[in-house]
Scaffold this motif. Structure first.
Motif, PDB file in Angstrom:
ATOM      1  N   ALA A   1     -21.657   6.911 -14.112  1.00  0.00           N
ATOM      2  CA  ALA A   1     -21.893   5.494 -13.799  1.00  0.00           C
ATOM      3  C   ALA A   1     -21.217   4.515 -14.757  1.00  0.00           C
ATOM      4  CB  ALA A   1     -23.399   5.214 -13.766  1.00  0.00           C
ATOM      5  N   VAL A   2     -20.620   5.019 -15.832  1.00  0.00           N
ATOM      6  CA  VAL A   2     -19.917   4.134 -16.777  1.00  0.00           C
ATOM      7  C   VAL A   2     -18.422   4.294 -16.544  1.00  0.00           C
ATOM      8  CG1 VAL A   2     -19.601   3.497 -19.201  1.00  0.00           C
ATOM      9  CG2 VAL A   2     -21.801   4.402 -18.433  1.00  0.00           C
ATOM     10  N   ASN A   3     -17.697   3.181 -16.548  1.00  0.00           N
ATOM     11  CA  ASN A   3     -16.290   3.209 -16.130  1.00  0.00           C
ATOM     12  C   ASN A   3     -15.362   3.937 -17.083  1.00  0.00           C
ATOM     13  OD1 ASN A   3     -17.107   1.613 -14.014  1.00  0.00           O
ATOM     14  ND2 ASN A   3     -16.434  -0.286 -14.927  1.00  0.00           N
ATOM     15  N   ASP A   4     -15.365   3.558 -18.351  1.00  0.00           N
ATOM     16  CA  ASP A   4     -14.318   3.969 -19.278  1.00  0.00           C
ATOM     17  C   ASP A   4     -14.846   4.947 -20.320  1.00  0.00           C
ATOM     18  OD1 ASP A   4     -11.420   3.068 -19.744  1.00  0.00           O
ATOM     19  OD2 ASP A   4     -12.241   3.088 -21.768  1.00  0.00           O
ATOM     20  N   THR A   5     -13.974   5.829 -20.800  1.00  0.00           N
ATOM     21  CA  THR A   5     -14.390   6.866 -21.754  1.00  0.00           C
ATOM     22  C   THR A   5     -15.005   6.273 -23.017  1.00  0.00           C
ATOM     23  OG1 THR A   5     -12.628   8.314 -20.944  1.00  0.00           O
ATOM     24  CG2 THR A   5     -13.620   8.889 -23.045  1.00  0.00           C
ATOM     25  N   SER A   6     -14.424   5.183 -23.526  1.00  0.00           N
ATOM     26  CA  SER A   6     -14.954   4.579 -24.755  1.00  0.00           C
ATOM     27  C   SER A   6     -16.390   4.102 -24.558  1.00  0.00           C
ATOM     28  CB  SER A   6     -14.077   3.407 -25.194  1.00  0.00           C
ATOM     29  OG  SER A   6     -14.008   2.421 -24.185  1.00  0.00           O
ATOM     30  N   SER A   7     -16.682   3.544 -23.380  1.00  0.00           N
ATOM     31  CA  SER A   7     -18.036   3.069 -23.107  1.00  0.00           C
ATOM     32  C   SER A   7     -19.000   4.214 -22.810  1.00  0.00           C
ATOM     33  CB  SER A   7     -18.013   2.082 -21.929  1.00  0.00           C
ATOM     34  OG  SER A   7     -17.262   0.947 -22.266  1.00  0.00           O
ATOM     35  N   VAL A   8     -18.497   5.289 -22.183  1.00  0.00           N
ATOM     36  CA  VAL A   8     -19.313   6.502 -22.000  1.00  0.00           C
ATOM     37  C   VAL A   8     -19.728   7.040 -23.369  1.00  0.00           C
ATOM     38  CG1 VAL A   8     -19.305   8.909 -21.228  1.00  0.00           C
ATOM     39  CG2 VAL A   8     -18.278   7.140 -19.795  1.00  0.00           C
ATOM     40  N   THR A   9     -18.763   7.093 -24.278  1.00  0.00           N
ATOM     41  CA  THR A   9     -19.032   7.569 -25.640  1.00  0.00           C
ATOM     42  C   THR A   9     -20.054   6.687 -26.337  1.00  0.00           C
ATOM     43  OG1 THR A   9     -16.786   8.449 -25.806  1.00  0.00           O
ATOM     44  CG2 THR A   9     -17.970   8.096 -27.872  1.00  0.00           C
ATOM     45  N   ALA A  10     -19.896   5.368 -26.205  1.00  0.00           N
ATOM     46  CA  ALA A  10     -20.818   4.429 -26.860  1.00  0.00           C
ATOM     47  C   ALA A  10     -22.229   4.575 -26.304  1.00  0.00           C
ATOM     48  CB  ALA A  10     -20.311   2.999 -26.677  1.00  0.00           C
ATOM     49  N   ALA A  11     -22.356   4.652 -24.977  1.00  0.00           N
ATOM     50  CA  ALA A  11     -23.679   4.765 -24.354  1.00  0.00           C
ATOM     51  C   ALA A  11     -24.358   6.085 -24.722  1.00  0.00           C
ATOM     52  CB  ALA A  11     -23.549   4.644 -22.835  1.00  0.00           C
ATOM     53  N   ALA A  12     -23.604   7.198 -24.651  1.00  0.00           N
ATOM     54  CA  ALA A  12     -24.177   8.513 -24.963  1.00  0.00           C
ATOM     55  C   ALA A  12     -24.552   8.621 -26.441  1.00  0.00           C
ATOM     56  CB  ALA A  12     -23.195   9.614 -24.583  1.00  0.00           C
ATOM     57  N   SER A  13     -23.723   8.055 -27.321  1.00  0.00           N
ATOM     58  CA  SER A  13     -24.029   8.082 -28.761  1.00  0.00           C
ATOM     59  C   SER A  13     -25.288   7.278 -29.065  1.00  0.00           C
ATOM     60  CB  SER A  13     -22.849   7.508 -29.554  1.00  0.00           C
ATOM     61  OG  SER A  13     -21.692   8.292 -29.376  1.00  0.00           O
ATOM     62  N   THR A  14     -25.428   6.135 -28.394  1.00  0.00           N
ATOM     63  CA  THR A  14     -26.635   5.317 -28.572  1.00  0.00           C
ATOM     64  C   THR A  14     -27.871   6.077 -28.126  1.00  0.00           C
ATOM     65  OG1 THR A  14     -25.365   3.288 -28.223  1.00  0.00           O
ATOM     66  CG2 THR A  14     -27.754   3.132 -27.954  1.00  0.00           C
ATOM     67  N   TRP A  15     -27.761   6.787 -26.996  1.00  0.00           N
ATOM     68  CA  TRP A  15     -28.884   7.583 -26.498  1.00  0.00           C
ATOM     69  C   TRP A  15     -29.272   8.663 -27.517  1.00  0.00           C
ATOM     70  CZ3 TRP A  15     -32.090   7.498 -22.244  1.00  0.00           C
ATOM     71  CH2 TRP A  15     -32.855   8.641 -22.015  1.00  0.00           C
ATOM     72  N   GLU A  16     -28.284   9.348 -28.065  1.00  0.00           N
ATOM     73  CA  GLU A  16     -28.567  10.392 -29.058  1.00  0.00           C
ATOM     74  C   GLU A  16     -29.288   9.817 -30.271  1.00  0.00           C
ATOM     75  OE1 GLU A  16     -25.232  13.884 -28.346  1.00  0.00           O
ATOM     76  OE2 GLU A  16     -24.942  12.488 -30.008  1.00  0.00           O
ATOM     77  N   THR A  17     -28.883   8.622 -30.701  1.00  0.00           N
ATOM     78  CA  THR A  17     -29.517   7.982 -31.860  1.00  0.00           C
ATOM     79  C   THR A  17     -30.946   7.559 -31.533  1.00  0.00           C
ATOM     80  OG1 THR A  17     -27.372   7.153 -32.602  1.00  0.00           O
ATOM     81  CG2 THR A  17     -29.327   6.080 -33.519  1.00  0.00           C
ATOM     82  N   LEU A  18     -31.142   6.948 -30.358  1.00  0.00           N
ATOM     83  CA  LEU A  18     -32.464   6.453 -29.974  1.00  0.00           C
ATOM     84  C   LEU A  18     -33.471   7.579 -29.750  1.00  0.00           C
ATOM     85  CD1 LEU A  18     -31.515   3.619 -27.423  1.00  0.00           C
ATOM     86  CD2 LEU A  18     -32.426   3.325 -29.738  1.00  0.00           C
ATOM     87  N   HIS A  19     -32.983   8.709 -29.226  1.00  0.00           N
ATOM     88  CA  HIS A  19     -33.895   9.787 -28.821  1.00  0.00           C
ATOM     89  C   HIS A  19     -33.773  11.028 -29.698  1.00  0.00           C
ATOM     90  CE1 HIS A  19     -35.095   7.717 -25.062  1.00  0.00           C
ATOM     91  NE2 HIS A  19     -33.861   7.248 -25.100  1.00  0.00           N
ATOM     92  N   ASN A  20     -32.997  10.922 -30.785  1.00  0.00           N
ATOM     93  CA  ASN A  20     -32.799  12.042 -31.695  1.00  0.00           C
ATOM     94  C   ASN A  20     -32.377  13.298 -30.915  1.00  0.00           C
ATOM     95  OD1 ASN A  20     -32.704  13.285 -34.215  1.00  0.00           O
ATOM     96  ND2 ASN A  20     -34.846  13.960 -34.105  1.00  0.00           N
ATOM     97  N   ALA A  21     -31.429  13.115 -30.001  1.00  0.00           N
ATOM     98  CA  ALA A  21     -30.998  14.192 -29.100  1.00  0.00           C
ATOM     99  C   ALA A  21     -29.652  14.740 -29.544  1.00  0.00           C
ATOM    100  CB  ALA A  21     -30.908  13.663 -27.678  1.00  0.00           C
ATOM    101  N   GLU A  22     -29.330  15.932 -29.038  1.00  0.00           N
ATOM    102  CA  GLU A  22     -28.032  16.550 -29.305  1.00  0.00           C
ATOM    103  C   GLU A  22     -27.403  17.023 -27.986  1.00  0.00           C
ATOM    104  OE1 GLU A  22     -28.347  19.681 -32.134  1.00  0.00           O
ATOM    105  OE2 GLU A  22     -29.066  18.398 -33.750  1.00  0.00           O
ATOM    106  N   GLY A  23     -26.094  16.994 -27.952  1.00  0.00           N
ATOM    107  CA  GLY A  23     -25.375  17.511 -26.790  1.00  0.00           C
ATOM    108  C   GLY A  23     -25.161  16.517 -25.665  1.00  0.00           C
ATOM    109  N   VAL A  24     -25.819  15.357 -25.737  1.00  0.00           N
ATOM    110  CA  VAL A  24     -25.690  14.356 -24.671  1.00  0.00           C
ATOM    111  C   VAL A  24     -24.257  13.814 -24.618  1.00  0.00           C
ATOM    112  CG1 VAL A  24     -26.486  12.109 -23.821  1.00  0.00           C
ATOM    113  CG2 VAL A  24     -28.116  13.724 -24.822  1.00  0.00           C
ATOM    114  N   LEU A  25     -23.708  13.522 -25.787  1.00  0.00           N
ATOM    115  CA  LEU A  25     -22.347  12.978 -25.850  1.00  0.00           C
ATOM    116  C   LEU A  25     -21.336  13.968 -25.279  1.00  0.00           C
ATOM    117  CD1 LEU A  25     -20.229  10.925 -26.692  1.00  0.00           C
ATOM    118  CD2 LEU A  25     -20.350  11.830 -29.026  1.00  0.00           C
ATOM    119  N   ASP A  26     -21.416  15.229 -25.693  1.00  0.00           N
ATOM    120  CA  ASP A  26     -20.467  16.248 -25.217  1.00  0.00           C
ATOM    121  C   ASP A  26     -20.539  16.401 -23.700  1.00  0.00           C
ATOM    122  OD1 ASP A  26     -19.632  16.698 -27.785  1.00  0.00           O
ATOM    123  OD2 ASP A  26     -20.869  18.474 -28.093  1.00  0.00           O
ATOM    124  N   ASN A  27     -21.765  16.479 -23.171  1.00  0.00           N
ATOM    125  CA  ASN A  27     -21.925  16.665 -21.723  1.00  0.00           C
ATOM    126  C   ASN A  27     -21.470  15.437 -20.936  1.00  0.00           C
ATOM    127  OD1 ASN A  27     -22.918  19.268 -21.951  1.00  0.00           O
ATOM    128  ND2 ASN A  27     -25.051  18.613 -22.071  1.00  0.00           N
TER     129      ASN A  27
END
Length: 349
Positions: free
Chosen positions: A189-215
């Motif tokens: 649902a996110v257009n560009d790779t840089s924004s996908v990376t930013a959104a997934a990295s934020t999720w990992e930080t907020l939820h103390n998650a791993e692997g979200v960015l890679d997937n």
């Protein structure tokens, strides 16, 4: 040699825009969500307001905005390991197909209803559904879009990239998404790779998650493969229209068939074969070469966006931006909704 010499001043000017844009993003992390291509295109637009003597740089700027952009797409293929995409990205295929279809249908309907220029509509529909700037870069030569049309589409996509990176991690949390669910959501649902990376990295930080960015990135790369069928369909559609208009005999095969897409496919196949065939130090060497080529691809896109900015009238862009922005908004919202609904129906949230 004379042609090469004539291009050098324009290429150097684009280089002088691209290097600071890259450095800004590297040293100011907050600008990652904007991305170097957008900074370069904005810089080019501003420079062109004051830089009126373009006769010495015109050929180099044109070469960078067209040919260098195609070279960037070819090198992008070295970032695609098809075997990895097949393993991890296959699950996301129904969602990817649904979101791409949604964006393309939406942009076509709004083109008809609102009389948005056809090439801008195509670029926004493809850019929103596949991979932002990279999809625009691949599609623009196929439909013969000019620099102002490319700039319009990139500007629209940039706006909703930023909004997605800022809003989607919170939205995912409110919807109770799992880590896997958000990776699929960000990747589709996110257009560009840089924004996908930013959104997934934020999720990992907020939820103390791993692997979200890679997937999320793998899902995004799976979407990138849609560049191949989309550009081929557009190329044959253009040929059909040229023949109907009676000018089919004047259109060369190179102008119809996106040859650089074949090199993009070849680069992906080479990457995949070497990742399977090599091991140990040889694999590490190959991966470092592929990483370099992928970085070169991104930098070439930044250079090309600088060139496109130099050929764009920012005043005209602002005046004519209302309908394309509304189209981009509709595509963005509907892609997000379809991604969520598809995941819900598949039990992946």
């Amino acid at each position: 040699m004379k042609t090469i010499t004539e291009r050098i001043p324009g290429i150097l000017l684009c280089l002088l825009i691209a290097v600071p844009a890259e450095l800004l993003v590297r040293f100011v992390p907050a600008l990652e969500v904007v991305g170097a291509p957008v900074i370069a295109i904005l810089a080019g637009m501003i420079i062109t307001l004051f830089y009126k003597k373009k006769n010495k740089t015109a050929k180099g700027i044109a070469f960078t905005s067209k040919k260098v952009l195609q070279y960037a797409v070819i090198l992008l293929g070295f970032g695609l390991n098809l075997s990895t995409i097949a393993k991890v990205g296959a699950q996301s295929l129904p969602i990817i197909i649904s979101t791409i279809a949604t964006s393309l249908i939406t942009s076509f309907l709004l083109y008809k209803l609102m009389k948005v220029p056809p090439k801008i509509s195509t670029l926004i529909g493809v850019g929103s559904s596949i991979c932002g700037g990279s999809a625009v870069a691949a599609t623009a030569p196929v439909i013969d879009a000019d620099d102002e049309e490319i700039a319009q589409a990139i500007s629209v996509i940039f706006l909703f990239n930023v909004l997605a990176a800022l809003i989607f991690p919170t939205l995912g949390g409110l919807l109770g998404m799992s880590d896997t669910g958000f990776a699929l959501f960000a990747g589709t649902a996110v257009n560009d790779t840089s924004s996908v990376t930013a959104a997934a990295s934020t999720w990992e930080t907020l939820h103390n998650a791993e692997g979200v960015l890679d997937n999320a990135v793998i899902v995004k790369l799976t979407r990138t493969l849609a560049i191949i069928p989309i550009t081929l369909v557009l190329a044959f559609y253009r040929l059909r229209r040229a023949k109907k208009a009676g000018g089919g005999a004047n259109v060369s095969i190179k102008s119809i068939f996106p040859m650089f897409i074949l090199w993009f496919v070849a680069a992906s196949v080479i990457t995949t074969i070497l990742n399977v065939a090599l091991s140990g130090n040889a694999l590490e060497t190959a991966e470092s070469v592929f990483a370099f080529l992928k970085s070169a691809s991104k930098f070439f896109i930044v250079m090309a966006m600088g060139a496109i900015g130099l050929n764009t009238d920012i005043v005209k862009l602002v005046k004519t931006g209302g309908r394309p922005i509304f189209m981009g908004f509709c595509c963005w919202v509907l892609i997000a909704l379809v991604s969520i609904l598809m995941q819900h129906s598949m039990g992946l949230l």
